[in-house]
Design an enzyme around this catalytic site. Structure first.
Site, PDB file in Angstrom:
ATOM      1  N   TYR A 139     -22.292  54.362  -1.739  1.00 56.64           N
ATOM      2  CA  TYR A 139     -21.403  55.476  -1.389  1.00 56.64           C
ATOM      3  C   TYR A 139     -21.150  55.583   0.111  1.00 56.64           C
ATOM      4  O   TYR A 139     -20.264  56.314   0.540  1.00 56.64           O
ATOM      5  CB  TYR A 139     -21.990  56.804  -1.900  1.00 56.64           C
ATOM      6  CG  TYR A 139     -21.742  57.045  -3.370  1.00 56.64           C
ATOM      7  CD1 TYR A 139     -22.355  56.243  -4.327  1.00 56.64           C
ATOM      8  CD2 TYR A 139     -20.901  58.065  -3.799  1.00 56.64           C
ATOM      9  CE1 TYR A 139     -22.127  56.449  -5.678  1.00 56.64           C
ATOM     10  CE2 TYR A 139     -20.664  58.282  -5.145  1.00 56.64           C
ATOM     11  CZ  TYR A 139     -21.280  57.477  -6.084  1.00 56.64           C
ATOM     12  OH  TYR A 139     -21.048  57.685  -7.416  1.00 56.64           O
ATOM     13  N   LYS A 189     -33.381  48.525  -9.558  1.00 58.77           N
ATOM     14  CA  LYS A 189     -33.094  47.220 -10.160  1.00 58.77           C
ATOM     15  C   LYS A 189     -33.714  46.177  -9.240  1.00 58.77           C
ATOM     16  O   LYS A 189     -33.027  45.335  -8.642  1.00 58.77           O
ATOM     17  CB  LYS A 189     -31.568  47.061 -10.294  1.00 58.77           C
ATOM     18  CG  LYS A 189     -31.087  45.825 -11.015  1.00 58.77           C
ATOM     19  CD  LYS A 189     -31.295  45.850 -12.518  1.00 58.77           C
ATOM     20  CE  LYS A 189     -30.887  44.506 -13.104  1.00 58.77           C
ATOM     21  NZ  LYS A 189     -31.188  44.399 -14.554  1.00 58.77           N
ATOM     22  N   ASP A 222     -31.262  49.424 -16.213  1.00 58.92           N
ATOM     23  CA  ASP A 222     -30.696  49.109 -17.532  1.00 58.92           C
ATOM     24  C   ASP A 222     -31.652  49.549 -18.638  1.00 58.92           C
ATOM     25  O   ASP A 222     -31.232  50.129 -19.645  1.00 58.92           O
ATOM     26  CB  ASP A 222     -30.317  47.616 -17.640  1.00 58.92           C
ATOM     27  CG  ASP A 222     -31.389  46.663 -17.120  1.00 58.92           C
ATOM     28  OD1 ASP A 222     -32.410  47.124 -16.559  1.00 58.92           O
ATOM     29  OD2 ASP A 222     -31.198  45.438 -17.274  1.00 58.92           O
ATOM     30  N   ASP A 250     -24.637  61.061 -15.813  1.00 62.65           N
ATOM     31  CA  ASP A 250     -23.638  61.256 -16.877  1.00 62.65           C
ATOM     32  C   ASP A 250     -24.282  60.979 -18.229  1.00 62.65           C
ATOM     33  O   ASP A 250     -24.056  61.703 -19.206  1.00 62.65           O
ATOM     34  CB  ASP A 250     -22.426  60.330 -16.682  1.00 62.65           C
ATOM     35  CG  ASP A 250     -21.294  61.008 -15.919  1.00 62.65           C
ATOM     36  OD1 ASP A 250     -21.580  61.908 -15.097  1.00 62.65           O
ATOM     37  OD2 ASP A 250     -20.120  60.644 -16.137  1.00 62.65           O
TER      38      ASP A 250
END
Ligand code: IPM
Ligand code: MN
Length: 343
Positions: A139, A189, A222, A250
């Site tokens: 971002y 990750k 994931d 979300d």
């Protein structure tokens, strides 16, 4: 503004675009009904304002906001403005300029067979919270084009991770874990992002040394997506980077009653400026102005705001009232009325 005890609470209100203004209006009604008086000033900002006169977020407005206790925001963005203009120019600018480095997003899973999240009825309810780093990562805006528009075009979009940025967010998450159930999970990750992941992982371990009472865990992002759907009970506090946190929250909304219930606090924990409170959902232009949007996410974001401003008792009452109305199917105003009736 740092101190709020005893003095009149001043809140800048940005209804924004689409369903933003209507859900924020209900949030303000509920706050008033809970007995908290706010001095509000409304700011007409967002995609519609931008289309009218080109204004996004003037420096004078930012300067005025240095003097308020909080910002209460509905949603910004309209389909008529190209992607990124309002998001970067308004929302992300607020997060960066006001140093809102923690994005706190709580989720409540209802008990099986209905009822509130705290009701032990078969499978009991469960709540967990995601702490999303809010000022860095992908971002930050690092990157650019080379040879744009040619067949040899190159686009890069870097992820900016500072030790300071990761550490302050991780430390906030450990502190929160000690006030909850002493359990914290890092999501990243590290098997692929061997630079940023390594920085986050080392920082997580090192800061953890200061919190011997907190049990820790690590999940790749994931795998965390699977656990969010299949076994969210394993989580209490999660800390993660900006983009993973965006996506994961979300999903958190989707598995805990829908995005219409998901609230968030963009916090400046050092209180060197106001913090900002907004529902996780967007402006939903397709249902704007129809009294259809669920106001609960905005109302709960208002409760997070009150809690941060030292009005914890009113915040708890609003949260309990929202829990009791979480499964209600009604118009925007009807749902807010029902919440107010339960206060
Ligand atoms: C959110 C939103 C924003 C984000 C967008 C609108 C820039 O999706 O608050 O989660 O990506 O952070
Ligand atoms: Mn998002």
């Amino acid at each position: 503004m740092s101190e709020s005890s005893g003095e009149q609470l001043r809140v800048a209100v940005v209804g924004g675009d689409g369903i933003g203004p209507e859900v924020i209006e209900q949030g303000l009604r509920v706050i008033e009904a809970a007995g908290v008086s706010l001095e509000t000033e409304h700011y007409d900002l967002g995609g519609s304002r931008y289309l009218r006169d080109g204004t996004i977020l003037p420096d004078e407005v930012l300067a005025e906001w240095r003097d308020v206790h909080a910002i209460y925001l509905g949603a910004v963005g309209t389909p008529d403005v190209p992607p990124g203009v309002i998001e970067r120019g308004l929302l992300l600018k607020m997060r960066f300029e006001l140093d809102l480095y923690v994005n706190q997003r709580p989720f409540k899973l209802a008990a099986a067979g209905g009822g509130s999240a705290n009701e032990a009825d078969g499978v009991p309810g469960h709540d967990f919270v995601v702490i999303r780093e809010n000022t860095e990562g992908t971002y930050a805006g690092e990157g650019g084009f080379l040879r744009k528009g040619t067949p040899h075009e190159i686009a890069t979009q870097g992820s900016v991770n500072t030790r300071m940025g990761a550490e302050r967010c991780i430390r906030y998450a450990y502190d929160l874990a000690t006030r909850r159930n002493d359990h914290l999970t890092l999501v990243h990750k590290t098997n692929v992002l061997t630079f940023s992941g390594d920085l986050w992982d080392r920082t997580f371990t090192e800061v953890g040394g200061e919190y011997p009472g907190v049990d820790t865990a690590y999940n790749h992002v994931d795998a965390a997506c699977i656990y969010f759907v299949q076994d969210p009970q394993r989580y209490d506090v999660i800390v993660t980077d900006n983009l993973f946190g965006d996506i994961l929250t979300d999903l958190g909304g989707a598995v805990s009653g829908g995005i219409g219930l998901a609230s968030s606090a963009n916090l400046n924990p050092d209180r060197t400026g106001p913090s900002m409170f907004e529902p996780v959902h967007g402006s939903a232009p397709d249902i704007a102005g129809q009294n259809k949007a669920n106001p609960i996410a905005a109302i709960l974001s208002g409760a997070l705001m009150l809690d941060f401003l030292g009005q914890g008792e009113a915040a708890r009452r609003i949260e309990a009232a929202c829990d009791a109305c979480a499964e209600l199917d009604g118009s925007t105003v009807e749902v807010a009325d029902a919440v107010m009736a339960k206060l």
